[in-house]
Design a protein around this motif. Structure first.
Motif, PDB file in Angstrom:
ATOM      1  N   GLU A 157       0.838  -1.189   0.000  1.00  0.00           N
ATOM      2  CA  GLU A 157       0.000   0.000   0.000  1.00  0.00           C
ATOM      3  C   GLU A 157       0.877   1.243   0.000  1.00  0.00           C
ATOM      4  O   GLU A 157       2.004   1.217   0.490  1.00  0.00           O
ATOM      5  N   VAL A 158       0.303   2.297  -0.518  1.00  0.00           N
ATOM      6  CA  VAL A 158       1.077   3.512  -0.728  1.00  0.00           C
ATOM      7  C   VAL A 158       1.634   4.096   0.582  1.00  0.00           C
ATOM      8  O   VAL A 158       2.815   4.432   0.659  1.00  0.00           O
ATOM      9  N   GLY A 159       0.788   4.204   1.618  1.00  0.00           N
ATOM     10  CA  GLY A 159       1.192   4.895   2.855  1.00  0.00           C
ATOM     11  C   GLY A 159       2.508   4.411   3.441  1.00  0.00           C
ATOM     12  O   GLY A 159       3.440   5.202   3.628  1.00  0.00           O
ATOM     13  N   PRO A 160       2.625   3.102   3.730  1.00  0.00           N
ATOM     14  CA  PRO A 160       3.891   2.611   4.304  1.00  0.00           C
ATOM     15  C   PRO A 160       5.077   2.787   3.358  1.00  0.00           C
ATOM     16  O   PRO A 160       6.206   3.004   3.808  1.00  0.00           O
ATOM     17  N   PHE A 161       4.826   2.699   2.044  1.00  0.00           N
ATOM     18  CA  PHE A 161       5.921   2.883   1.091  1.00  0.00           C
ATOM     19  C   PHE A 161       6.438   4.328   1.141  1.00  0.00           C
ATOM     20  O   PHE A 161       7.637   4.571   0.997  1.00  0.00           O
ATOM     21  N   VAL A 162       5.531   5.264   1.347  1.00  0.00           N
ATOM     22  CA  VAL A 162       5.952   6.674   1.475  1.00  0.00           C
ATOM     23  C   VAL A 162       6.892   6.812   2.674  1.00  0.00           C
ATOM     24  O   VAL A 162       7.920   7.489   2.607  1.00  0.00           O
ATOM     25  N   ASP A 163       6.540   6.132   3.780  1.00  0.00           N
ATOM     26  CA  ASP A 163       7.401   6.168   4.971  1.00  0.00           C
ATOM     27  C   ASP A 163       8.790   5.607   4.665  1.00  0.00           C
ATOM     28  O   ASP A 163       9.809   6.144   5.103  1.00  0.00           O
ATOM     29  N   LEU A 164       8.827   4.500   3.903  1.00  0.00           N
ATOM     30  CA  LEU A 164      10.121   3.904   3.553  1.00  0.00           C
ATOM     31  C   LEU A 164      10.940   4.851   2.683  1.00  0.00           C
ATOM     32  O   LEU A 164      12.141   5.022   2.889  1.00  0.00           O
ATOM     33  N   ILE A 165      10.262   5.455   1.719  1.00  0.00           N
ATOM     34  CA  ILE A 165      10.962   6.344   0.785  1.00  0.00           C
ATOM     35  C   ILE A 165      11.548   7.537   1.530  1.00  0.00           C
ATOM     36  O   ILE A 165      12.646   8.002   1.219  1.00  0.00           O
ATOM     37  N   GLU A 166      10.831   8.011   2.541  1.00  0.00           N
ATOM     38  CA  GLU A 166      11.316   9.186   3.273  1.00  0.00           C
ATOM     39  C   GLU A 166      12.697   8.942   3.862  1.00  0.00           C
ATOM     40  O   GLU A 166      13.523   9.847   3.925  1.00  0.00           O
ATOM     41  N   GLN A 167      12.975   7.689   4.288  1.00  0.00           N
ATOM     42  CA  GLN A 167      14.265   7.422   4.909  1.00  0.00           C
ATOM     43  C   GLN A 167      15.295   6.807   3.962  1.00  0.00           C
ATOM     44  O   GLN A 167      16.430   6.563   4.365  1.00  0.00           O
ATOM     45  N   ALA A 168      14.897   6.571   2.701  1.00  0.00           N
ATOM     46  CA  ALA A 168      15.831   5.956   1.751  1.00  0.00           C
ATOM     47  C   ALA A 168      16.742   7.021   1.144  1.00  0.00           C
ATOM     48  O   ALA A 168      16.422   8.202   1.125  1.00  0.00           O
ATOM     49  N   ASP A 169      17.899   6.567   0.646  1.00  0.00           N
ATOM     50  CA  ASP A 169      18.804   7.488  -0.042  1.00  0.00           C
ATOM     51  C   ASP A 169      18.588   7.463  -1.542  1.00  0.00           C
ATOM     52  O   ASP A 169      18.870   8.437  -2.232  1.00  0.00           O
ATOM     53  N   ALA A 170      18.121   6.326  -2.050  1.00  0.00           N
ATOM     54  CA  ALA A 170      17.858   6.223  -3.481  1.00  0.00           C
ATOM     55  C   ALA A 170      16.633   5.346  -3.699  1.00  0.00           C
ATOM     56  O   ALA A 170      16.381   4.416  -2.928  1.00  0.00           O
ATOM     57  N   ILE A 171      15.875   5.667  -4.736  1.00  0.00           N
ATOM     58  CA  ILE A 171      14.686   4.887  -5.039  1.00  0.00           C
ATOM     59  C   ILE A 171      14.650   4.643  -6.549  1.00  0.00           C
ATOM     60  O   ILE A 171      14.805   5.584  -7.333  1.00  0.00           O
ATOM     61  N   ALA A 172      14.448   3.383  -6.923  1.00  0.00           N
ATOM     62  CA  ALA A 172      14.312   3.043  -8.348  1.00  0.00           C
ATOM     63  C   ALA A 172      12.891   2.546  -8.580  1.00  0.00           C
ATOM     64  O   ALA A 172      12.346   1.796  -7.763  1.00  0.00           O
ATOM     65  N   PHE A 173      12.287   3.012  -9.659  1.00  0.00           N
ATOM     66  CA  PHE A 173      10.910   2.635  -9.976  1.00  0.00           C
ATOM     67  C   PHE A 173      10.887   1.888 -11.302  1.00  0.00           C
ATOM     68  O   PHE A 173      11.383   2.383 -12.305  1.00  0.00           O
ATOM     69  N   GLY A 174      10.304   0.687 -11.277  1.00  0.00           N
ATOM     70  CA  GLY A 174      10.216  -0.104 -12.497  1.00  0.00           C
ATOM     71  C   GLY A 174       8.774  -0.242 -12.937  1.00  0.00           C
ATOM     72  O   GLY A 174       7.910  -0.639 -12.141  1.00  0.00           O
ATOM     73  N   SER A 175       8.525   0.102 -14.197  1.00  0.00           N
ATOM     74  CA  SER A 175       7.164  -0.035 -14.722  1.00  0.00           C
ATOM     75  C   SER A 175       7.211  -0.471 -16.173  1.00  0.00           C
ATOM     76  O   SER A 175       8.022   0.036 -16.944  1.00  0.00           O
ATOM     77  N   PRO A 176       6.336  -1.388 -16.540  1.00  0.00           N
ATOM     78  CA  PRO A 176       6.188  -1.626 -17.964  1.00  0.00           C
ATOM     79  C   PRO A 176       5.518  -0.415 -18.605  1.00  0.00           C
ATOM     80  O   PRO A 176       4.916   0.403 -17.897  1.00  0.00           O
ATOM     81  N   THR A 177       5.647  -0.285 -19.927  1.00  0.00           N
ATOM     82  CA  THR A 177       4.901   0.751 -20.637  1.00  0.00           C
ATOM     83  C   THR A 177       3.650   0.101 -21.203  1.00  0.00           C
ATOM     84  O   THR A 177       3.731  -0.858 -21.976  1.00  0.00           O
ATOM     85  N   ILE A 178       2.504   0.590 -20.769  1.00  0.00           N
ATOM     86  CA  ILE A 178       1.237   0.063 -21.285  1.00  0.00           C
ATOM     87  C   ILE A 178       0.430   1.236 -21.838  1.00  0.00           C
ATOM     88  O   ILE A 178       0.208   2.220 -21.128  1.00  0.00           O
TER      89      ILE A 178
END
Lengths: 428, 94
Positions: free
Chosen positions: A309-330
């Protein structure tokens, strides 16, 4: 101390906080959302205060324009307009400056005091229809004498606008804190020791208004914590007269990392989020994860967005130094769960973080560039051009993904990529 | 075309650019931590500190002067979205 029993939504009387110190704000019990971004289950208040000294009256903050009659009625009960010598605005957002034009029309002799950074906002908010206003910009530590009482200004920018300041009434040990320590909670009983349970509203307000500015909250707390405090009077919600330091301490708690990751101070963290339709972007994510994990001093985490879920991921991102996002193109776009996460990050500060994008595609792979643009828009650094693979990744392409992960992780620990590097503009 | 060296201190990277290039055209591509808001000289987000070569940038426009003043900028602070490179300089995010 007066107990407030009267119904402030109907009564138009000022509320005495101390001798010659009054609340003259407005109640807005029916508001259900504020500034689009906040839900307000039981409305809000627009708090304004009037301080009387031996040599004049000061009004601190006003109310939203549509509530100005309530504000003026309360003001008229405790002062004449001719007595008002000073108007102080701690913050110029329209819910606090809305009644200013009319107040200045009624008390034309009053001098307006705002923070240095508020000057451009004053002009933009009041626009030419109001004509030119005379005002005095104040800096940290500037004082204003009301005779036997003194107002001192604290420069507390970015809480939550660049213009924000707090005003301290020295003799009463009272802090008019603007939006700081405020919350959207409307209760006739007005004082923190009388109103209902507003803890949720206090924390929720912090989470949506102050959280992106934690660094500035901590800087402001350094100024506020040493002050003798017997009253904190914010611009929204309950007035904090009972143990006001509890709320100052709560701000420090909320601004300090709580449940810390199991990392040493030297370690850096990279989180990889992905969505995958047929497993290709997932395989890329695994390879990037594997490559990054080879770099010493970097802790890597991998999350399939489908299972979170989005909420906890936002918390994780706040303390991360780098974030990579992977998405297919649809259909020429990144997939919705990615955008849901990327559109939920305005509540945290991302400006020192590294971002990266990757994904598999069928025809043209637009998603990667779109994610990168969003990451830059969020003020993240995107040092590595995104990794795109057409449909199913080959072993060679997976090796490139591993290398991609290694480079992102390497950048976090200051490896190679750019130390002392010289680049030609044309090669960028 | 005359060239100039722009060094981004935060990432220890130098770029050879044609004179007249705006810092904004380089800093993002190279991954410097200078961040941008409006990109048109209004918000002050992209304020940077010029560590060396402050005379090697175009003079600030009236607009830039105003924004710098409003943001209480120091003497060697400039808006990366506004100023153009004329000669060698070293910058870092403010």
């Amino acid at each position: 101390m007066s107990a407030v029993a009267k119904d402030l939504t109907h009564s138009r009387e000022a509320v005495e906080l101390r001798p010659n110190l009054y609340w003259i704000g407005a109640m807005d019990p029916h508001l259900r959302s504020f500034d689009i971004i906040l839900k307000t289950a039981n409305g809000t208040t627009y708090n304004s205060y009037l301080v009387r000294g031996s040599e004049g009256v000061a009004v601190i903050d006003t109310v939203k324009e549509s509530f100005q009659q309530e504000f003026f009625s309360r003001l008229e009960g405790v002062a004449d307009y001719a007595e008002i010598r000073y108007i102080v605005l701690n913050h110029l957002e329209p819910d606090h400056s809305g009644a200013l034009p009319e107040l200045m029309r009624r008390a034309p002799q009053a001098q307006l005091y705002i923070s240095v950074r508020a000057t451009s906002m004053l002009k933009a908010l009041l626009k030419p229809k109001q004509g030119a206003f005379d005002y005095t910009p104040v800096r940290d530590g500037d004082q204003l004498s009301l005779g036997d009482r003194t107002l001192r200004f604290l420069h507390t920018p970015f809480l939550h606008w660049p213009d924000t300041q707090c005003t301290y009434l020295v003799e009463e040990k009272a802090l008019f804190s603007g939006d700081v320590f405020g919350c959207h909670y409307c209760d006739n009983r007005l004082f923190n020791d009388k109103v209902g349970d507003f803890r949720f509203s206090f924390d929720y307000y912090y989470a949506h208004i102050m959280r992106p500015f934690k660094k500035y909250v901590l800087a402001a707390l350094k100024q506020i914590e040493p002050l003798p405090l017997t009253l904190v009077a914010p611009a929204h919600g309950p007035i904090l007269r009972d143990r006001p330091r509890r709320y100052v301490a709560r701000y420090r708690e909320l601004s300090s990392p709580g449940f810390m990751a199991e990392m040493t101070e030297q370690e850096r963290s990279l989180i990889i989020f992905y969505m995958s339709a047929y497993g290709s972007t997932a395989r890329m994510a695994q390879a990037i994860y594997g490559g990054a994990d080879e770099v010493d001093g970097v802790r890597v985490s991998l999350y399939d967005l489908e299972g979170g879920e989005v909420g906890p991921f936002v918390d994780l991102i706040e303390q991360a130094d780098a974030i990579a996002f992977g998405s297919p193109t649809i259909n020429g776009d990144a997939v919705k769960p990615i955008w849901d996460l990327l559109s939920s990050l305005a509540v945290i500060n991302l400006s020192d973080k590294v971002g990266a994008a990757f994904g598999s595609y069928g025809w043209s792979g637009e998603a990667i560039r779109m994610i990168e643009d969003r990451l830059r828009g969020l003020k993240m650094r995107v040092p590595e051009g995104g990794m795109r693979v057409k449909l199913i990744p080959t072993e060679e392409e997976l090796a490139e993904c591993r290398e991609f992960g290694r480079r992102i992780a390497g950048a976090l620990v200051g490896e190679g990529e750019s130390k002392g590097k010289v680049i030609e503009f044309e090669d960028l | 075309m005359p060239k100039a060296k722009v060094t981004f201190k935060d990432i220890d990277t130098t770029v050879n650019v044609p004179a007249g290039t705006r810092v904004i055209e380089v800093s993002e591509k190279v991954g410097s931590g200078i961040i941008y808001g409006c990109r048109e000289g209004d918000c002050g987000t992209c304020m940077m500190e010029v560590l060396e070569g402050w005379n090697n940038l175009t003079e600030p426009s009236v607009l830039e002067e105003k924004v710098l003043k409003e943001n209480m900028a120091g003497r060697h602070h400039r808006l990366a979205c506004q100023c153009q490179v004329l000669g060698d300089l070293t910058v870092k995010p403010a």
